[in-house]
Design a protein around this motif. Structure first.
Motif, PDB file in Angstrom:
ATOM      1  N   PRO A 334       0.811  -1.217   0.000  1.00  0.00           N
ATOM      2  CA  PRO A 334       0.000   0.000   0.000  1.00  0.00           C
ATOM      3  C   PRO A 334       0.849   1.274   0.000  1.00  0.00           C
ATOM      4  O   PRO A 334       2.045   1.221   0.244  1.00  0.00           O
ATOM      5  CB  PRO A 334      -0.790  -0.120   1.304  1.00  0.00           C
ATOM      6  CG  PRO A 334       0.135  -0.891   2.212  1.00  0.00           C
ATOM      7  CD  PRO A 334       0.811  -1.887   1.315  1.00  0.00           C
ATOM      8  N   PHE A 335       0.206   2.382  -0.321  1.00  0.00           N
ATOM      9  CA  PHE A 335       0.852   3.694  -0.308  1.00  0.00           C
ATOM     10  C   PHE A 335       2.084   3.742  -1.199  1.00  0.00           C
ATOM     11  O   PHE A 335       3.116   4.315  -0.834  1.00  0.00           O
ATOM     12  CB  PHE A 335       1.225   4.102   1.120  1.00  0.00           C
ATOM     13  CG  PHE A 335       0.056   4.269   2.047  1.00  0.00           C
ATOM     14  CD1 PHE A 335      -0.690   5.433   2.048  1.00  0.00           C
ATOM     15  CD2 PHE A 335      -0.302   3.246   2.913  1.00  0.00           C
ATOM     16  CE1 PHE A 335      -1.772   5.577   2.900  1.00  0.00           C
ATOM     17  CE2 PHE A 335      -1.371   3.384   3.775  1.00  0.00           C
ATOM     18  CZ  PHE A 335      -2.119   4.562   3.771  1.00  0.00           C
ATOM     19  N   ALA A 336       1.985   3.148  -2.377  1.00  0.00           N
ATOM     20  CA  ALA A 336       3.079   3.212  -3.342  1.00  0.00           C
ATOM     21  C   ALA A 336       2.731   4.218  -4.431  1.00  0.00           C
ATOM     22  O   ALA A 336       1.557   4.500  -4.690  1.00  0.00           O
ATOM     23  CB  ALA A 336       3.330   1.842  -3.960  1.00  0.00           C
ATOM     24  N   GLY A 346       7.230  -9.391 -14.558  1.00  0.00           N
ATOM     25  CA  GLY A 346       6.449 -10.344 -13.793  1.00  0.00           C
ATOM     26  C   GLY A 346       6.937 -10.547 -12.369  1.00  0.00           C
ATOM     27  O   GLY A 346       8.139 -10.604 -12.111  1.00  0.00           O
ATOM     28  N   GLY A 347       5.982 -10.658 -11.432  1.00  0.00           N
ATOM     29  CA  GLY A 347       6.297 -11.024 -10.069  1.00  0.00           C
ATOM     30  C   GLY A 347       7.085 -10.017  -9.278  1.00  0.00           C
ATOM     31  O   GLY A 347       7.760 -10.372  -8.313  1.00  0.00           O
ATOM     32  N   VAL A 348       6.988  -8.752  -9.631  1.00  0.00           N
ATOM     33  CA  VAL A 348       7.707  -7.699  -8.903  1.00  0.00           C
ATOM     34  C   VAL A 348       6.902  -7.311  -7.661  1.00  0.00           C
ATOM     35  O   VAL A 348       5.672  -7.259  -7.679  1.00  0.00           O
ATOM     36  CB  VAL A 348       7.928  -6.473  -9.807  1.00  0.00           C
ATOM     37  CG1 VAL A 348       8.490  -5.298  -9.005  1.00  0.00           C
ATOM     38  CG2 VAL A 348       8.861  -6.840 -10.953  1.00  0.00           C
ATOM     39  N   HIS A 349       7.605  -7.024  -6.574  1.00  0.00           N
ATOM     40  CA  HIS A 349       6.962  -6.551  -5.344  1.00  0.00           C
ATOM     41  C   HIS A 349       7.410  -5.126  -5.067  1.00  0.00           C
ATOM     42  O   HIS A 349       8.609  -4.857  -4.897  1.00  0.00           O
ATOM     43  CB  HIS A 349       7.336  -7.447  -4.159  1.00  0.00           C
ATOM     44  CG  HIS A 349       6.965  -6.844  -2.831  1.00  0.00           C
ATOM     45  ND1 HIS A 349       5.662  -6.594  -2.467  1.00  0.00           N
ATOM     46  CD2 HIS A 349       7.746  -6.437  -1.782  1.00  0.00           C
ATOM     47  CE1 HIS A 349       5.640  -6.068  -1.251  1.00  0.00           C
ATOM     48  NE2 HIS A 349       6.902  -5.964  -0.821  1.00  0.00           N
ATOM     49  N   ILE A 350       6.436  -4.202  -5.039  1.00  0.00           N
ATOM     50  CA  ILE A 350       6.690  -2.813  -4.647  1.00  0.00           C
ATOM     51  C   ILE A 350       5.882  -2.566  -3.383  1.00  0.00           C
ATOM     52  O   ILE A 350       4.653  -2.650  -3.393  1.00  0.00           O
ATOM     53  CB  ILE A 350       6.248  -1.837  -5.754  1.00  0.00           C
ATOM     54  CG1 ILE A 350       7.093  -2.038  -7.008  1.00  0.00           C
ATOM     55  CG2 ILE A 350       6.318  -0.396  -5.271  1.00  0.00           C
ATOM     56  CD1 ILE A 350       8.526  -1.621  -6.856  1.00  0.00           C
ATOM     57  N   GLY A 351       6.554  -2.248  -2.294  1.00  0.00           N
ATOM     58  CA  GLY A 351       5.875  -2.140  -1.013  1.00  0.00           C
ATOM     59  C   GLY A 351       5.474  -0.729  -0.645  1.00  0.00           C
ATOM     60  O   GLY A 351       5.384   0.174  -1.478  1.00  0.00           O
ATOM     61  N   ASN A 352       5.225  -0.529   0.654  1.00  0.00           N
ATOM     62  CA  ASN A 352       4.699   0.743   1.120  1.00  0.00           C
ATOM     63  C   ASN A 352       5.726   1.868   1.023  1.00  0.00           C
ATOM     64  O   ASN A 352       6.897   1.705   1.317  1.00  0.00           O
ATOM     65  CB  ASN A 352       4.202   0.623   2.574  1.00  0.00           C
ATOM     66  CG  ASN A 352       5.192  -0.074   3.474  1.00  0.00           C
ATOM     67  OD1 ASN A 352       5.332  -1.289   3.414  1.00  0.00           O
ATOM     68  ND2 ASN A 352       5.891   0.697   4.291  1.00  0.00           N
ATOM     69  N   PHE A 353       5.238   2.999   0.561  1.00  0.00           N
ATOM     70  CA  PHE A 353       6.027   4.231   0.433  1.00  0.00           C
ATOM     71  C   PHE A 353       7.256   4.050  -0.446  1.00  0.00           C
ATOM     72  O   PHE A 353       8.333   4.565  -0.163  1.00  0.00           O
ATOM     73  CB  PHE A 353       6.399   4.772   1.817  1.00  0.00           C
ATOM     74  CG  PHE A 353       5.205   5.041   2.681  1.00  0.00           C
ATOM     75  CD1 PHE A 353       4.390   6.127   2.429  1.00  0.00           C
ATOM     76  CD2 PHE A 353       4.865   4.179   3.702  1.00  0.00           C
ATOM     77  CE1 PHE A 353       3.261   6.363   3.202  1.00  0.00           C
ATOM     78  CE2 PHE A 353       3.749   4.399   4.482  1.00  0.00           C
ATOM     79  CZ  PHE A 353       2.930   5.502   4.234  1.00  0.00           C
ATOM     80  N   VAL A 354       7.073   3.308  -1.534  1.00  0.00           N
ATOM     81  CA  VAL A 354       8.100   3.197  -2.573  1.00  0.00           C
ATOM     82  C   VAL A 354       7.630   4.013  -3.767  1.00  0.00           C
ATOM     83  O   VAL A 354       6.485   3.909  -4.194  1.00  0.00           O
ATOM     84  CB  VAL A 354       8.339   1.728  -2.981  1.00  0.00           C
ATOM     85  CG1 VAL A 354       9.300   1.650  -4.169  1.00  0.00           C
ATOM     86  CG2 VAL A 354       8.886   0.936  -1.802  1.00  0.00           C
ATOM     87  N   GLY A 362      13.099  -5.759 -13.308  1.00  0.00           N
ATOM     88  CA  GLY A 362      13.013  -7.082 -13.907  1.00  0.00           C
ATOM     89  C   GLY A 362      12.210  -8.060 -13.058  1.00  0.00           C
ATOM     90  O   GLY A 362      11.779  -7.751 -11.937  1.00  0.00           O
ATOM     91  N   PRO A 363      11.995  -9.250 -13.569  1.00  0.00           N
ATOM     92  CA  PRO A 363      11.181 -10.246 -12.878  1.00  0.00           C
ATOM     93  C   PRO A 363      11.684 -10.510 -11.462  1.00  0.00           C
ATOM     94  O   PRO A 363      12.888 -10.674 -11.230  1.00  0.00           O
ATOM     95  CB  PRO A 363      11.313 -11.498 -13.750  1.00  0.00           C
ATOM     96  CG  PRO A 363      11.686 -10.983 -15.112  1.00  0.00           C
ATOM     97  CD  PRO A 363      12.524  -9.767 -14.864  1.00  0.00           C
ATOM     98  N   GLY A 364      10.743 -10.541 -10.519  1.00  0.00           N
ATOM     99  CA  GLY A 364      11.068 -10.922  -9.160  1.00  0.00           C
ATOM    100  C   GLY A 364      11.779  -9.883  -8.328  1.00  0.00           C
ATOM    101  O   GLY A 364      12.173 -10.157  -7.194  1.00  0.00           O
ATOM    102  N   VAL A 365      11.935  -8.659  -8.839  1.00  0.00           N
ATOM    103  CA  VAL A 365      12.570  -7.604  -8.036  1.00  0.00           C
ATOM    104  C   VAL A 365      11.685  -7.278  -6.840  1.00  0.00           C
ATOM    105  O   VAL A 365      10.456  -7.237  -6.943  1.00  0.00           O
ATOM    106  CB  VAL A 365      12.816  -6.343  -8.887  1.00  0.00           C
ATOM    107  CG1 VAL A 365      13.216  -5.161  -8.010  1.00  0.00           C
ATOM    108  CG2 VAL A 365      13.902  -6.612  -9.922  1.00  0.00           C
ATOM    109  N   LYS A 366      12.335  -7.005  -5.698  1.00  0.00           N
ATOM    110  CA  LYS A 366      11.591  -6.658  -4.491  1.00  0.00           C
ATOM    111  C   LYS A 366      12.126  -5.342  -3.929  1.00  0.00           C
ATOM    112  O   LYS A 366      13.337  -5.203  -3.686  1.00  0.00           O
ATOM    113  CB  LYS A 366      11.717  -7.763  -3.445  1.00  0.00           C
ATOM    114  CG  LYS A 366      11.042  -9.068  -3.850  1.00  0.00           C
ATOM    115  CD  LYS A 366      11.256 -10.158  -2.818  1.00  0.00           C
ATOM    116  CE  LYS A 366      10.479 -11.424  -3.183  1.00  0.00           C
ATOM    117  NZ  LYS A 366      10.858 -11.955  -4.515  1.00  0.00           N
ATOM    118  N   ALA A 367      11.194  -4.402  -3.734  1.00  0.00           N
ATOM    119  CA  ALA A 367      11.519  -3.141  -3.071  1.00  0.00           C
ATOM    120  C   ALA A 367      10.402  -2.899  -2.060  1.00  0.00           C
ATOM    121  O   ALA A 367       9.350  -2.360  -2.396  1.00  0.00           O
ATOM    122  CB  ALA A 367      11.611  -2.004  -4.078  1.00  0.00           C
ATOM    123  N   GLY A 368      10.631  -3.343  -0.835  1.00  0.00           N
ATOM    124  CA  GLY A 368       9.541  -3.457   0.112  1.00  0.00           C
ATOM    125  C   GLY A 368       9.170  -2.199   0.864  1.00  0.00           C
ATOM    126  O   GLY A 368       8.034  -2.067   1.315  1.00  0.00           O
TER     127      GLY A 368
END
Length: 482
Positions: A334-336, A346-354, A362-368
């Protein structure tokens, strides 16, 4: 050529100033559900397969014409606001190329008129070989509208305006919408309209008498829903039209397989495309060229503009996406905030306040958590730690950074662009990276830690009086230190 085979030309009257709107923007350009009001009339004309569509402009003509410029749409200027008859003639004069068509008159401030209604009107006009057909409606109280007076056969005898109506005529509930279908005689007959009235204007309603003088039948085709011809003359009318269109749009999407938990709170512009099994939580706003594929969930109070979401995406509450492309199976928020030029594979995670801008992940990148990723390309399976910043701006120019696949970026790191970080590199937490990092290397770019013994007692002891007033717990600690 039979009547049913005749082509159709459309004249859209959109020259008025709209003083009650109290706006520098021309009245017909005020948006309703994602389109300027007048664009709804153009769209309706196109849905009928009109051979030619002429928009009559006047106030703010340059702006209106620029907003509607597209193949198949022509313009005619009305010089001087001399009434609807004068405006119609300006449009009719621009219908070059023959006089074999039926002519439909529409208005730039009635965005609620459905193409289905206009198709039924045109079919009725042609099925009865009518010369002039008026689209009418019925209201419990038609005050302010011209009343339709029919003859014994049910055809239209005359239109009586409110000011000139007798008490019996004022009691008539059927009103004139101002939308007409006319045969090809209309332009020549319109030239015989006079301005012999109190306002000194040329009224298009005077065509009725001219047609009847020629022995022609004038029919009325009654609307099922009089709201369709409601004009938006001020901001209140604009909001009412928006609400009606919003309900129509939402109902259409729900019938097509979209779930809305609170449809009254969801706002979807007409230009948006939604797949099946999409779920929209309360307060969602979807604007512009937004396209959402099957199985997507958009969380509460998120706003999406000109964005593409592929299958299985989840956007969590209070996220803002503009000009972004989110790949399948990714989740955001939330709050992205995803700004223009963002592409998530595909499958990227962007988390709160990003926040991202002109970024490709790219695929599977995580920025939480709590990151700014601007002007950057990040390779597959890279982990971006909390507080990471790509410092892309040097005060004059923006610079781009490239991060490889499988990189670990520790929390509170800053990548000072332009930088290249190789695959499988490791950036230690708290680093300010100002040089490129080779593949497989670890970058540590921070000052050496130094602990100064007894510093707190000396510093806060010197400020003992203030500490005692504001930080009693610290004052107690100082007392225990002697």
């Amino acid at each position: 050529m039979t009547q049913t085979e005749r082509p159709l030309d459309v004249v859209i009257l959109a020259a008025g100033q709209g003083t009650r709107m109290r706006s520098a923007l021309p009245k017909v350009l005020h948006p309703v559900a994602g389109r300027p009001m007048v664009a709804w009339a153009v769209r309706a004309a196109q849905s009928l397969g009109a051979r030619r569509t002429v928009v009559v402009t006047g106030h703010g003509a340059e702006q209106v014409e620029a907003a509607l410029e597209q193949p198949g749409v022509a313009f005619a200027r009305q010089h001087g606001q001399l009434g609807t008859g004068h405006a119609f003639l300006a449009g009719a004069d621009a219908l070059s190329g023959g006089s074999d068509a039926d002519i439909l008159v529409l208005y730039g401030d009635t965005p609620l008129l459905r193409p289905e209604t206009l198709r039924a009107l045109l079919a009725d006009h042609r099925a009865h070989a009518s010369a002039f057909t008026i689209l009418t409606g019925e209201l419990p109280d038609a005050t302010g509208y011209g009343r339709i007076i029919r003859d014994a056969a049910g055809n239209v005898e005359r239109i009586v305006e409110q000011k000139g109506a007798t008490p019996e005529e004022q009691a008539v509930r059927e009103f004139n919408s101002g939308v007409y279908v006319m045969d090809s005689r209309a332009p020549s007959l319109a030239r015989r309209i006079t301005n012999d009235n109190a306002a000194g204007e040329y009224y298009l309603t005077d065509l009725l008498a001219l047609y009847r003088d020629e022995g022609a039948t004038v029919r009325a085709f009654k609307l099922d829903d009089p709201d369709e011809v409601m004009g938006a003359n001020d901001r209140a009318g604009l909001a009412e039209a928006e609400a009606i269109l919003r309900r129509r749009i939402n109902a259409g999407h729900m019938r097509a397989g979209v779930t809305m938990h609170d449809p009254d709170s969801v706002r979807i512009e007409d230009t948006v495309q939604l797949g099946r099994d999409v779920t929209l939580e309360p307060g969602v706003i979807l604007r512009g060229d937004t396209r959402i594929a099957d199985g997507v969930t958009v969380g509460a109070y998120s706003v999406l503009t000109d964005s593409v979401l592929e299958e299985g995406v989840t956007v969590k509450a209070h996220s803002v996406l503009e000009g972004a492309h989110v790949g399948p199976g990714s989740d955001v928020g939330p709050f992205a905030r995803l700004r223009p030029g963002t592409v998530l594979e595909g499958g990227v995670h962007i988390g709160n306040f990003v926040e991202t801008k002109a970024a490709r992940l790219g695929p599977g990148v995580k920025a939480g958590h709590l990151a700014y990723l601007g002007d950057v390309e990040i390779g597959a399976e890279t982990n971006v730690g909390a507080g990471t910043i790509v410092a892309n701006f040097d005060g004059v120019n923006k610079h781009r950074t490239t991060v490889g696949a499988g990189v670990f970026i520790g929390s509170n790191s800053t990548l000072i662009a332009p930088r290249v970080v190789g695959d499988a590199a490791f950036i230690a937490a708290g680093s300010a990276v100002h040089e490129d990092v080779p593949e497989g290397a670890m970058a540590v770019a921070r000052g050496k830690q130094r602990n100064v013994e007894g510093w707190s007692r000396r510093y806060w002891g010197a400020m003992r009086e203030k500490v005692g007033q504001k930080l009693p717990w610290l004052a107690g600690w100082l007392e225990r230190q002697g």
